[in-house]
Design a protein around this motif. Structure first.
Motif, PDB file in Angstrom:
ATOM      1  N   LYS A  15      -9.462  15.481  -1.823  1.00 36.06           N
ATOM      2  CA  LYS A  15      -9.598  14.225  -2.548  1.00 36.06           C
ATOM      3  C   LYS A  15      -8.390  13.363  -2.185  1.00 36.06           C
ATOM      4  N   VAL A  16      -8.668  12.120  -1.800  1.00 38.06           N
ATOM      5  CA  VAL A  16      -7.606  11.258  -1.297  1.00 38.06           C
ATOM      6  C   VAL A  16      -7.527   9.993  -2.150  1.00 38.06           C
ATOM      7  N   PHE A  17      -6.309   9.626  -2.512  1.00 34.46           N
ATOM      8  CA  PHE A  17      -6.080   8.405  -3.280  1.00 34.46           C
ATOM      9  C   PHE A  17      -5.260   7.430  -2.429  1.00 34.46           C
ATOM     10  N   LEU A  18      -5.782   6.222  -2.270  1.00 34.91           N
ATOM     11  CA  LEU A  18      -5.028   5.166  -1.606  1.00 34.91           C
ATOM     12  C   LEU A  18      -4.740   4.100  -2.665  1.00 34.91           C
ATOM     13  N   GLU A  19      -3.447   3.775  -2.804  1.00 32.13           N
ATOM     14  CA  GLU A  19      -3.046   2.847  -3.853  1.00 32.13           C
ATOM     15  C   GLU A  19      -2.661   1.498  -3.266  1.00 32.13           C
ATOM     16  N   CYS A  20      -2.979   0.459  -3.996  1.00 29.63           N
ATOM     17  CA  CYS A  20      -2.652  -0.902  -3.579  1.00 29.63           C
ATOM     18  C   CYS A  20      -2.130  -1.667  -4.792  1.00 29.63           C
ATOM     19  N   TYR A  31     -16.971   6.653  -1.148  1.00 29.91           N
ATOM     20  CA  TYR A  31     -15.772   6.081  -1.757  1.00 29.91           C
ATOM     21  C   TYR A  31     -16.031   5.717  -3.216  1.00 29.91           C
ATOM     22  N   SER A  32     -14.964   5.673  -3.985  1.00 31.86           N
ATOM     23  CA  SER A  32     -15.009   5.078  -5.312  1.00 31.86           C
ATOM     24  C   SER A  32     -13.699   4.313  -5.509  1.00 31.86           C
ATOM     25  N   VAL A  33     -13.634   3.508  -6.558  1.00 28.55           N
ATOM     26  CA  VAL A  33     -12.436   2.714  -6.809  1.00 28.55           C
ATOM     27  C   VAL A  33     -12.098   2.750  -8.295  1.00 28.55           C
ATOM     28  N   SER A  34     -10.864   2.340  -8.554  1.00 20.52           N
ATOM     29  CA  SER A  34     -10.402   2.264  -9.938  1.00 20.52           C
ATOM     30  C   SER A  34      -9.491   1.054 -10.069  1.00 20.52           C
ATOM     31  N   ARG A  35      -9.710   0.280 -11.142  1.00 25.09           N
ATOM     32  CA  ARG A  35      -8.826  -0.839 -11.426  1.00 25.09           C
ATOM     33  C   ARG A  35      -8.549  -0.863 -12.922  1.00 25.09           C
ATOM     34  N   GLU A  36      -7.500  -0.139 -13.285  1.00 24.48           N
ATOM     35  CA  GLU A  36      -7.101  -0.032 -14.680  1.00 24.48           C
ATOM     36  C   GLU A  36      -6.125  -1.142 -15.081  1.00 24.48           C
ATOM     37  N   LYS A  37      -5.389  -1.645 -14.108  1.00 26.94           N
ATOM     38  CA  LYS A  37      -4.464  -2.746 -14.350  1.00 26.94           C
ATOM     39  C   LYS A  37      -4.732  -3.842 -13.326  1.00 26.94           C
ATOM     40  N   LYS A  38      -4.424  -5.075 -13.704  1.00 29.47           N
ATOM     41  CA  LYS A  38      -4.750  -6.207 -12.852  1.00 29.47           C
ATOM     42  C   LYS A  38      -4.103  -6.105 -11.481  1.00 29.47           C
ATOM     43  N   GLU A  39      -2.873  -5.598 -11.431  1.00 32.58           N
ATOM     44  CA  GLU A  39      -2.134  -5.613 -10.180  1.00 32.58           C
ATOM     45  C   GLU A  39      -2.446  -4.421  -9.274  1.00 32.58           C
ATOM     46  N   ARG A  40      -3.208  -3.469  -9.757  1.00 29.68           N
ATOM     47  CA  ARG A  40      -3.376  -2.228  -8.999  1.00 29.68           C
ATOM     48  C   ARG A  40      -4.850  -1.920  -8.758  1.00 29.68           C
ATOM     49  N   PHE A  41      -5.161  -1.573  -7.514  1.00 28.41           N
ATOM     50  CA  PHE A  41      -6.547  -1.259  -7.139  1.00 28.41           C
ATOM     51  C   PHE A  41      -6.507  -0.026  -6.254  1.00 28.41           C
ATOM     52  N   GLN A 101       0.856  -1.176   0.000  1.00 27.42           N
ATOM     53  CA  GLN A 101       0.000   0.000   0.000  1.00 27.42           C
ATOM     54  C   GLN A 101       0.898   1.234   0.000  1.00 27.42           C
ATOM     55  N   SER A 102       0.451   2.265  -0.700  1.00 22.45           N
ATOM     56  CA  SER A 102       1.329   3.397  -1.005  1.00 22.45           C
ATOM     57  C   SER A 102       1.809   4.138   0.232  1.00 22.45           C
ATOM     58  N   SER A 103       0.989   4.216   1.264  1.00 23.38           N
ATOM     59  CA  SER A 103       1.388   4.969   2.457  1.00 23.38           C
ATOM     60  C   SER A 103       1.020   4.181   3.706  1.00 23.38           C
ATOM     61  N   ARG A 104       1.833   4.257   4.743  1.00 25.41           N
ATOM     62  CA  ARG A 104       1.459   3.661   6.022  1.00 25.41           C
ATOM     63  C   ARG A 104       0.625   4.632   6.844  1.00 25.41           C
ATOM     64  N   TYR A 105       0.967   5.919   6.762  1.00 22.95           N
ATOM     65  CA  TYR A 105       0.242   6.948   7.504  1.00 22.95           C
ATOM     66  C   TYR A 105      -0.032   8.121   6.569  1.00 22.95           C
ATOM     67  N   LEU A 106      -1.238   8.669   6.718  1.00 21.69           N
ATOM     68  CA  LEU A 106      -1.637   9.779   5.853  1.00 21.69           C
ATOM     69  C   LEU A 106      -2.510  10.714   6.677  1.00 21.69           C
ATOM     70  N   VAL A 107      -2.247  12.024   6.545  1.00 21.84           N
ATOM     71  CA  VAL A 107      -3.094  13.019   7.204  1.00 21.84           C
ATOM     72  C   VAL A 107      -3.620  13.954   6.129  1.00 21.84           C
ATOM     73  N   LYS A 108      -4.934  14.080   6.065  1.00 18.90           N
ATOM     74  CA  LYS A 108      -5.569  14.925   5.056  1.00 18.90           C
ATOM     75  C   LYS A 108      -6.592  15.849   5.720  1.00 18.90           C
ATOM     76  N   ARG A 109      -6.927  16.896   4.992  1.00 17.12           N
ATOM     77  CA  ARG A 109      -7.913  17.841   5.511  1.00 17.12           C
ATOM     78  C   ARG A 109      -9.304  17.510   4.963  1.00 17.12           C
ATOM     79  N   THR A 110     -10.301  17.887   5.710  1.00 19.72           N
ATOM     80  CA  THR A 110     -11.685  17.719   5.285  1.00 19.72           C
ATOM     81  C   THR A 110     -11.892  18.358   3.913  1.00 19.72           C
ATOM     82  N   GLY A 111     -12.548  17.609   3.017  1.00 24.83           N
ATOM     83  CA  GLY A 111     -12.837  18.114   1.679  1.00 24.83           C
ATOM     84  C   GLY A 111     -11.800  17.773   0.634  1.00 24.83           C
TER      85      GLY A 111
END
Lengths: 117, 111
Positions: free
Chosen positions: A18-23, A64-74, A6-16
């Motif tokens: 857009k956040v992307f979590l990669e796997c 939430y929404s998701v994207s899977r453009e390549k088999k290895e990445r979600f 997973q792209s990050s172990r810890y993430l801090v974001k502000r309200t509003g």
């Protein structure tokens, strides 16, 4: 050994924001999953995907929404982060149905601890 | 409504003794069950599984028992070790190949 990263172990974001979590998984697994874990609530399924460009809603897809453009990445996307989305997010992958030995086990990444302030 | 229930949020056991973690489910169509172990700040790791055609599966110190008529399964750890201290999740395979997890039981094994 199966590896799910997973792209990050810890993430801090502000309200509003857009956040992307990669796997990413390296075992050519067909299935990929996003969960969130909260104290006293266990693991709750947000979205999952059986194949590239396919997605299915889990138990708690709202916000939430998701994207899977390549088999290895979600990717998990928080369109407009809110404080109630502060949580541990876990990605998992597994072989698809019909695989030779259809083990059902899901392999998890280390998780991303997201804090929305 | 919860389909997989772990009614004990925590369990404390002395090192060397048996740990028994319990799990109940409501859907009689579930045909495969898994146990996962999770340490803090790590992802869950698969521990052991059982198909509904069996009533017992053993792997080293870990044994899972399934009672289909009672819709109940349990995980036995013998002997318990301090390194077993973690949160244990019971899961059932859903109709779409997804896993349905219980809320977890935190096991503490005291030296």
């Amino acid at each position: 050994d199966v590896k799910v990263t997973q792209s990050s172990r810890y993430l801090v974001k502000r309200t509003g924001e857009k956040v992307f979590l990669e796997c990413v998984q390296d075992m050519d697994h067909e299935n990929m999953f996003w969960y969130r874990q909260d104290p006293g609530l266990g693991l709750r399924l947000i979205y999952f995907s059986y194949d590239v460009k396919m997605k299915e809603k889990g138990d708690i897809p709202e916000g939430y929404s998701v994207s899977r453009e390549k088999k290895e990445r979600f990717s998990l996307i928080l369109e407009s982060a809110s404080t109630n989305q502060t949580s541990m997010y876990l990605c998992a992958s597994s072989l698809g149905a019909g695989a030779p030995y259809w083990p059902y086990e899901q392999y998890f990444g280390p998780g991303t601890r997201l804090t929305v302030t | 409504d919860q389909q997989v229930k772990q009614n004990s949020p925590s369990l404390s056991v002395q090192e060397g003794r048996i740990s028994i973690l319990n799990c109940d489910y409501t859907n009689s169509m579930f045909d495969y069950f898994l146990w996962y172990k999770k340490y803090p700040a790590e992802g869950p790791t698969f521990l052991i599984s059982i198909s509904s055609i069996k009533d017992k599966n053993e792997d080293g110190r870990f044994t899972v028992f399934l009672n289909k008529s009672a819709k109940h399964l349990s995980l036995h750890i013998v002997p318990s070790q301090p390194g077993d201290s973690a949160v244990y999740f019971c899961a059932a395979r859903g109709s779409q190949g997804n896993l349905i997890f219980g809320k977890g039981t935190k096991l503490s094994v005291k030296p």
